[in-house]
Design an enzyme around this catalytic site. Structure first.
Site, short mmCIF file in Angstrom:
data_model
loop_
_atom_site.label_atom_id
_atom_site.label_comp_id
_atom_site.label_asym_id
_atom_site.label_seq_id
_atom_site.Cartn_x
_atom_site.Cartn_y
_atom_site.Cartn_z
N TYR A 126 0.85 -1.20 0.00
CA TYR A 126 0.00 0.00 0.00
C TYR A 126 0.89 1.25 0.00
CZ TYR A 126 -2.82 3.72 2.14
OH TYR A 126 -3.41 4.93 2.44
N LYS A 161 1.44 4.27 -2.69
CA LYS A 161 1.07 5.66 -2.35
C LYS A 161 2.24 6.60 -2.68
CE LYS A 161 -2.41 6.94 -0.61
NZ LYS A 161 -3.71 7.32 -1.25
N1 LIG Z 1 -7.92 5.91 6.54
C1 LIG Z 1 -6.73 6.42 6.86
O1 LIG Z 1 -6.29 6.39 8.02
C2 LIG Z 1 -5.92 7.09 5.79
C3 LIG Z 1 -6.32 7.10 4.46
N2 LIG Z 1 -5.56 7.74 3.52
C4 LIG Z 1 -6.00 7.81 2.13
O2 LIG Z 1 -7.28 8.44 2.11
C5 LIG Z 1 -8.04 7.98 1.00
C6 LIG Z 1 -9.41 7.58 1.47
O3 LIG Z 1 -9.29 6.53 2.40
P1 LIG Z 1 -10.55 5.95 3.17
O4 LIG Z 1 -11.70 6.85 3.01
O5 LIG Z 1 -10.06 5.59 4.52
O6 LIG Z 1 -10.79 4.59 2.37
P2 LIG Z 1 -12.16 3.90 1.91
O7 LIG Z 1 -11.80 2.49 1.59
O8 LIG Z 1 -13.24 4.14 2.88
O9 LIG Z 1 -12.51 4.67 0.56
C7 LIG Z 1 -11.87 4.44 -0.64
C8 LIG Z 1 -12.91 4.48 -1.76
O10 LIG Z 1 -12.23 4.27 -3.00
C9 LIG Z 1 -13.09 3.50 -3.83
N3 LIG Z 1 -12.31 2.81 -4.85
C10 LIG Z 1 -11.38 1.84 -4.65
N4 LIG Z 1 -10.90 1.42 -5.83
C11 LIG Z 1 -11.53 2.17 -6.80
C12 LIG Z 1 -11.47 2.19 -8.22
N5 LIG Z 1 -10.68 1.35 -8.89
N6 LIG Z 1 -12.23 3.07 -8.89
C13 LIG Z 1 -13.07 3.91 -8.21
N7 LIG Z 1 -13.18 3.91 -6.87
C14 LIG Z 1 -12.42 3.06 -6.17
C15 LIG Z 1 -13.75 2.53 -2.85
O11 LIG Z 1 -14.92 1.95 -3.39
C16 LIG Z 1 -13.99 3.42 -1.64
O12 LIG Z 1 -15.27 3.99 -1.69
C17 LIG Z 1 -7.22 6.87 0.36
O13 LIG Z 1 -6.52 7.39 -0.74
C18 LIG Z 1 -6.22 6.48 1.44
O14 LIG Z 1 -5.03 6.00 0.87
C19 LIG Z 1 -4.42 8.38 3.86
C20 LIG Z 1 -3.99 8.40 5.14
C21 LIG Z 1 -4.69 7.74 6.21
C1 LIG Z 2 -4.33 -4.33 16.13
C2 LIG Z 2 -3.85 -3.08 16.78
C3 LIG Z 2 -2.39 -3.13 17.10
C4 LIG Z 2 -4.11 -1.85 16.01
C5 LIG Z 2 -5.58 -1.56 15.69
C6 LIG Z 2 -5.77 -0.22 15.02
C7 LIG Z 2 -5.20 -0.18 13.60
C8 LIG Z 2 -6.13 -0.97 12.70
C9 LIG Z 2 -5.03 1.28 13.13
C10 LIG Z 2 -4.05 2.05 14.02
C11 LIG Z 2 -3.29 3.04 13.13
C12 LIG Z 2 -4.06 2.99 11.83
C13 LIG Z 2 -3.47 3.52 10.56
C14 LIG Z 2 -3.90 3.02 9.33
C15 LIG Z 2 -4.87 1.88 9.26
C16 LIG Z 2 -5.52 1.48 10.59
C17 LIG Z 2 -4.49 1.52 11.71
C18 LIG Z 2 -3.33 0.58 11.41
C19 LIG Z 2 -3.25 3.49 8.04
C20 LIG Z 2 -2.25 2.42 7.62
C21 LIG Z 2 -4.31 3.64 6.93
C22 LIG Z 2 -3.72 4.11 5.63
C23 LIG Z 2 -2.66 5.13 5.73
O1 LIG Z 2 -2.39 5.79 4.75
C24 LIG Z 2 -1.88 5.29 6.96
C25 LIG Z 2 -2.63 4.88 8.20
C26 LIG Z 2 -1.75 4.96 9.43
C27 LIG Z 2 -2.51 4.64 10.69
#
Ligand SMILES: NC(=O)C1=CN([C@@H]2O[C@H](COP(=O)(O)OP(=O)(O)OC[C@H]3O[C@@H](n4cnc5c(N)ncnc54)[C@H](O)[C@@H]3O)[C@@H](O)[C@H]2O)C=CC1
Ligand SMILES: CC(C)CCC[C@@H](C)[C@H]1CC[C@H]2C3=C(CC[C@]12C)[C@@]1(C)CCC(=O)C[C@@H]1CC3
Length: 369
Positions: free
Chosen positions: A144, A148
């Site tokens: 992943y 990214k």
């Molecule tokens: N959740 C987190 O802690 C973090 C997330 N991000 C980034 O933020 C963005 C959003 O993440 P979330 O909302 O957590 O994920 P999410 O999984 O809830 O949303 C991602 C969306 O992208 C859509 N998708 C996936 N493949 C696709 C494709 N081929 N064509 C069209 N749509 C597609 C999915 O259906 C989904 O609705 C991502 O780019 C992720 O890398 C960055 C840092 C932390």
């Molecule tokens: C099982 C436990 C040790 C941890 C449970 C919580 C974790 C699932 C989350 C804690 C920090 C989170 C995190 C992400 C995903 C969910 C956690 C690992 C990311 C990897 C999501 C995508 C990103 O771009 C970075 C995020 C960093 C923190």
């Protein structure tokens, strides 16, 4: 020569708008008077005034239909980090993002805001108050993160004042909030299996967890400040809550808020990381036969056992960013939004029994999906 009529700067598209962050972003954009088109492989909700377009971002023709009368695009689509599918990450995050850029340029889109990740610089060692000029991870911990990094480079390199196509990357970290399918649900699932009894390392490591509304705020500010003469062009910006917290305090607050016990027994970081690495290699070897998904992946263990918090000073300076929801309020709102994940009362289990069961579970149980 035909002149292209510029669409209103309030017409935008959100690629990945059905996801956790995407939906919060769509809701805020609508509140702010934007007209929004969502493009996603699946449609999961309906909002009056928002048009939905189901499609794969790897399909340029499908994108072109949506982007033709849009001036601003937010790209926050990605396969879930939990899928650990290298081919899919490359296809969607790297090749698919190239397709998004081509479609934007052909359709005359002027601004592209990418949701990147602060993890693009994380290699599993401590990062304290990391700035955006840290080098990209040379040895990213998982597929992943690897993709990214490539995705962010591709988007930032495409920024061109000559082509009237401006790009910026937002790097959030540890997004949490209502409807998040990852952090709280995985945490609760792990607690329900009795595996959240252990603190990995000494428990003092500081980490950024960022409330989803602050991440949305950062995206919209970036869109509104991205102009040909602004410093944002082709740059990356950390967006955090600006309140680093001990990883294990954050986990404990969420767990206690939902009625579960906080972890309290310590395990050495290098031991758990080594076991997670070994398990991951075994799952890779077995993958052609069974799809095993360990809870404690090397990435999760690294995130749980090291310092990794980032400075958002650049976003404050260049776009006037300030978090709009403080961390304690954000945790309270998040906990309140998951009534269905609260602990149901179970018969009392003695402390020593609980310890033995949990210790066994951490290392022996592997889930086969
Ligand atoms: N959740 C987190 O802690 C973090 C997330 N991000 C980034 O933020 C963005 C959003 O993440 P979330 O909302 O957590 O994920 P999410 O999984 O809830 O949303 C991602 C969306 O992208 C859509 N998708 C996936 N493949 C696709 C494709 N081929 N064509 C069209 N749509 C597609 C999915 O259906 C989904 O609705 C991502 O780019 C992720 O890398 C960055 C840092 C932390
Ligand atoms: C099982 C436990 C040790 C941890 C449970 C919580 C974790 C699932 C989350 C804690 C920090 C989170 C995190 C992400 C995903 C969910 C956690 C690992 C990311 C990897 C999501 C995508 C990103 O771009 C970075 C995020 C960093 C923190």
């Amino acid at each position: 020569m035909a002149t292209r009529i510029r669409p209103s700067s309030k017409r935008c598209a959100v690629i990945g708008g059905s996801g956790f962050l995407g939906r919060h972003l769509v809701e805020r954009l609508v509140e702010k008077g934007y007209s929004v088109a969502v493009f996603d492989i699946s449609q999961r909700y309906q909002v009056p005034g928002v048009t939905f377009h189901q499609g794969d971002l790897c399909d340029k023709q499908a994108l072109l239909k949506v982007l033709k009368d849009v001036s601003l695009v937010f790209h926050c689509a990605s396969p879930s980090p939990a899928c650990d599918d290298r081919q899919l990450f490359w296809k969607v995050n790297v090749e698919g993002t190239r397709t998004v850029i081509q479609a934007c340029q052909e359709a005359g889109v002027q601004k592209l805001i990418l949701t990147s990740s602060a993890s693009v610089v994380f290699e599993g060692t401590d990062i304290k108050n990391g700035k955006e000029d840290l080098p990209y991870a040379k040895r990213p911990i998982d597929y992943y993160t690897e993709t990214k990094i490539h995705q962010e480079k591709v988007v930032l390199e495409a920024c061109s004042k000559e082509k009237d196509f401006l790009t910026v990357a937002i790097r959030p970290h540890g997004i949490f909030g209502p409807r998040d399918p990852q952090l709280v649900p995985i945490l609760v699932d792990t607690a329900r299996k009795g595996k959240m009894k252990f603190i990995i390392g000494d428990g003092t490591n500081l980490v950024d967890f960022t409330y989803v509304e602050n991440v949305v705020h950062g995206h919209i500010l970036a869109a509104e400040h991205l102009k040909a003469d602004s410093p944002l062009c082709g740059k990356a910006y950390h967006i955090t809550n600006d309140e680093p917290i001990r990883f294990w305090d954050f986990m404990s607050q969420v767990l206690i808020g939902l009625g579960y016990d906080a972890p309290r027994y310590h395990l050495p970081y290098s031991l758990v990381y080594g076991i997670a690495m070994l398990l991951w290699m075994i799952t890779c070897l077995l993958r052609p036969l069974v799809n095993i998904k360990p809870t404690f992946t090397p990435m999760r263990v690294a995130l749980a056992g090291t310092h990794h918090y980032y400075s958002c000073w650049r976003a404050k300076q260049d776009m006037g960013y300030q978090p709009v929801v403080k961390l304690q309020e954000a945790i309270a709102r998040t906990v309140a939004s998951y009534p269905h994940l609260r602990k149901e009362e179970l018969p009392f289990l003695g402390q020593s029994e609980a310890f033995c069961i949990s210790f066994g579970c951490v290392f022996s149980e592997i889930r086969v999906d």
